[in-house]
Design an enzyme around this catalytic site. Structure first.
Site, PDB file in Angstrom:
ATOM      1  N   GLU A   1      -4.032   5.658   6.410  1.00  0.00           N
ATOM      2  CA  GLU A   1      -3.473   6.456   7.509  1.00  0.00           C
ATOM      3  C   GLU A   1      -4.308   6.374   8.781  1.00  0.00           C
ATOM      4  O   GLU A   1      -4.523   7.351   9.491  1.00  0.00           O
ATOM      5  CB  GLU A   1      -3.268   7.904   7.070  1.00  0.00           C
ATOM      6  CG  GLU A   1      -2.245   8.011   5.959  1.00  0.00           C
ATOM      7  CD  GLU A   1      -1.660   9.394   5.829  1.00  0.00           C
ATOM      8  OE1 GLU A   1      -1.301   9.997   6.857  1.00  0.00           O
ATOM      9  OE2 GLU A   1      -1.565   9.866   4.697  1.00  0.00           O
TER      10      GLU A   1
ATOM     11  N   TRP B   1       0.820  -1.218   0.000  1.00  0.00           N
ATOM     12  CA  TRP B   1       0.000   0.000   0.000  1.00  0.00           C
ATOM     13  C   TRP B   1       0.855   1.270   0.000  1.00  0.00           C
ATOM     14  O   TRP B   1       0.464   2.273   0.591  1.00  0.00           O
ATOM     15  CB  TRP B   1      -0.971   0.021   1.194  1.00  0.00           C
ATOM     16  CG  TRP B   1      -1.775  -1.206   1.371  1.00  0.00           C
ATOM     17  CD1 TRP B   1      -1.800  -2.023   2.456  1.00  0.00           C
ATOM     18  CD2 TRP B   1      -2.673  -1.801   0.417  1.00  0.00           C
ATOM     19  NE1 TRP B   1      -2.645  -3.079   2.261  1.00  0.00           N
ATOM     20  CE2 TRP B   1      -3.203  -2.971   1.007  1.00  0.00           C
ATOM     21  CE3 TRP B   1      -3.074  -1.465  -0.878  1.00  0.00           C
ATOM     22  CZ2 TRP B   1      -4.112  -3.791   0.355  1.00  0.00           C
ATOM     23  CZ3 TRP B   1      -3.981  -2.293  -1.525  1.00  0.00           C
ATOM     24  CH2 TRP B   1      -4.484  -3.432  -0.910  1.00  0.00           C
TER      25      TRP B   1
END
Length: 408
Positions: free
Chosen positions: A388, A162
């Site tokens: 995040e 990712w």
């Protein structure tokens, strides 16, 4: 006493209008094409570099805005243009924040300029933290960094996933385990310079949204980096590890993790990205509702539509205020005693998903087609509640902060 105001000053308004113009004139016309191509929009990044948006100087100016609003204002306008292209333009910033949060002045001055290149030869950077078995659970990172004292080199082995710009970046910032017994406290961040042997791109992901942003695995096989590529330096690392061991034995306070320091600094900025996407979808829906007629009148004349738009705008403004508060607190050194950074990211990302879905509903069948941009905006918005720090992790952070309890 200083007057309280939420009014942007003249300089901020000028920057906002400049960014909005770039987003409207350059980003939006290219958005559908690069979403379909699922490729990094290098021509758009180069245009951003030519006008000074994609540059270290620009982000430094916004970062050091004394009100803290420079970065969130910039993120909102660029992502109002398009989330995928916006992330391609600002994705390098996460790696830069990683260096700023953990690096020495010399490392900051050496590596951050190489992350951007220049208008004639643009570069990108990648921050590599997540792994196939370690996303939100950063303590499960397996990539190892072993120090070769004889050569003053660190040897990195592992697989990251990712990673925005992973494999195509000029500079990679890699989080790795130095002391596995310390868990997340035993992590450190490393610069992997350009063309370092052993680093390669793994799988490139075909994504639901933000498809103009390159996301891929990064494979590290006996990657050797010089000792000075350890962010913060070995002396500082040794001291931090010693403190972590002492506190682990005594049950003392926690030592901040290198990856988490980067995420904490970037959460309000991610919230601002979500606000930009939500605002874009709301504006499309509002314009459509005012011009689309059914049963002889614009559909906004119906409370079922008008009330949805009222809620959408209220939620967007509330999200922006949470982002601005967190950004102001971070800049002025006020601690997030109630996890205000996580609050801003949580609410803004959930708002983006909800507002973009409502925009599709207001456009009806047209909203479900690619002839209108709201379906793309809805696909893009899905990532904000995931990357995040997922919404679930944000709620966990907030709950632990408020209660002081180890909620699981």
């Amino acid at each position: 006493m200083a007057e309280f105001t939420l009014e942007l000053n003249d300089d901020q308004k000028q920057v906002r209008d400049w960014l909005h113009g770039f987003a409207a004139d350059v980003i939006r016309p290219a958005a559908a094409e690069w979403d379909e191509r699922e490729e990094t929009p290098w021509p758009v990044i180069q245009e951003a570099a030519k006008v000074g948006i994609y540059s270290l100087d620009f982000y430094a100016q916004q970062f050091f805005d004394p009100t803290g609003l420079g970065i969130p204002m910039a993120m909102e306008e660029l992502f109002w243009g398009d989330a995928g292209i916006g992330l391609s333009i600002v994705g390098t910033g996460l790696a830069a924040v990683g260096v700023l949060a953990n690096g020495t002045e010399e490392q900051i001055g050496t590596w951050i300029p190489q992350m951007y290149g220049d208008a004639n030869d643009v570069k990108v950077a990648a921050f590599c933290s997540s792994e196939p078995d370690a996303g939100s659970d950063v303590a499960s990172i397996r990539t190892r960094a072993v120090y070769d004292q004889a050569k003053d080199e660190w040897v990195l082995n592992g697989t990251k996933t990712w990673a925005t710009n992973g494999g195509i970046a000029n500079v990679h910032v890699v989080v790795a385990v130095v002391d596995a017994e310390l868990g997340s406290k035993g992590h450190a961040s490393f610069i992997v310079p350009p063309n370092t042997p052993g680093l390669s791109q793994g799988q490139k992901f075909k994504k639901h949204g933000i498809r103009a942003s390159h996301t891929a695995e990064v494979v590290l096989e006996d990657v050797r980096v010089p000792g000075h590529c350890l962010l913060g330096g070995k002396e500082k690392l040794d001291q931090r590890m010693a403190r972590a061991r002492e506190r682990a034995q005594s049950g003392g306070e926690r030592v901040k993790n290198a990856a988490m320091a980067t995420f904490e600094a970037s959460r309000p900025a991610v919230g601002a990205m979500a606000v930009g996407t939500a605002r874009a979808a709301y504006e499309v829906a509002l314009d459509y509702a005012k011009t689309r007629t059914q049963f002889g009148r614009p559909i906004i004349d119906n409370q079922g539509i008008a009330f949805q738009l009222a809620d959408m705008r209220t939620q967007i403004d509330a999200a922006r205020l949470l982002v601005w508060r967190a950004s102001w607190m971070a800049t002025t050194g006020k601690p997030f005693e109630s996890a205000e950074g996580s609050m801003s990211k949580l609410y803004a990302s959930e708002t983006a998903k909800k507002v973009t879905a409502q925009a599709i509903q207001i456009l009806g069948g047209n909203g479900f087609t690619r002839e209108y941009p709201v379906e793309r905006m809805h696909r893009d918005a899905a990532i904000y509640t995931i990357f995040e720090g997922t919404s679930e992790i944000q709620r966990l952070v907030i709950a632990r902060t408020l209660s002081g309890m180890p909620i699981r």
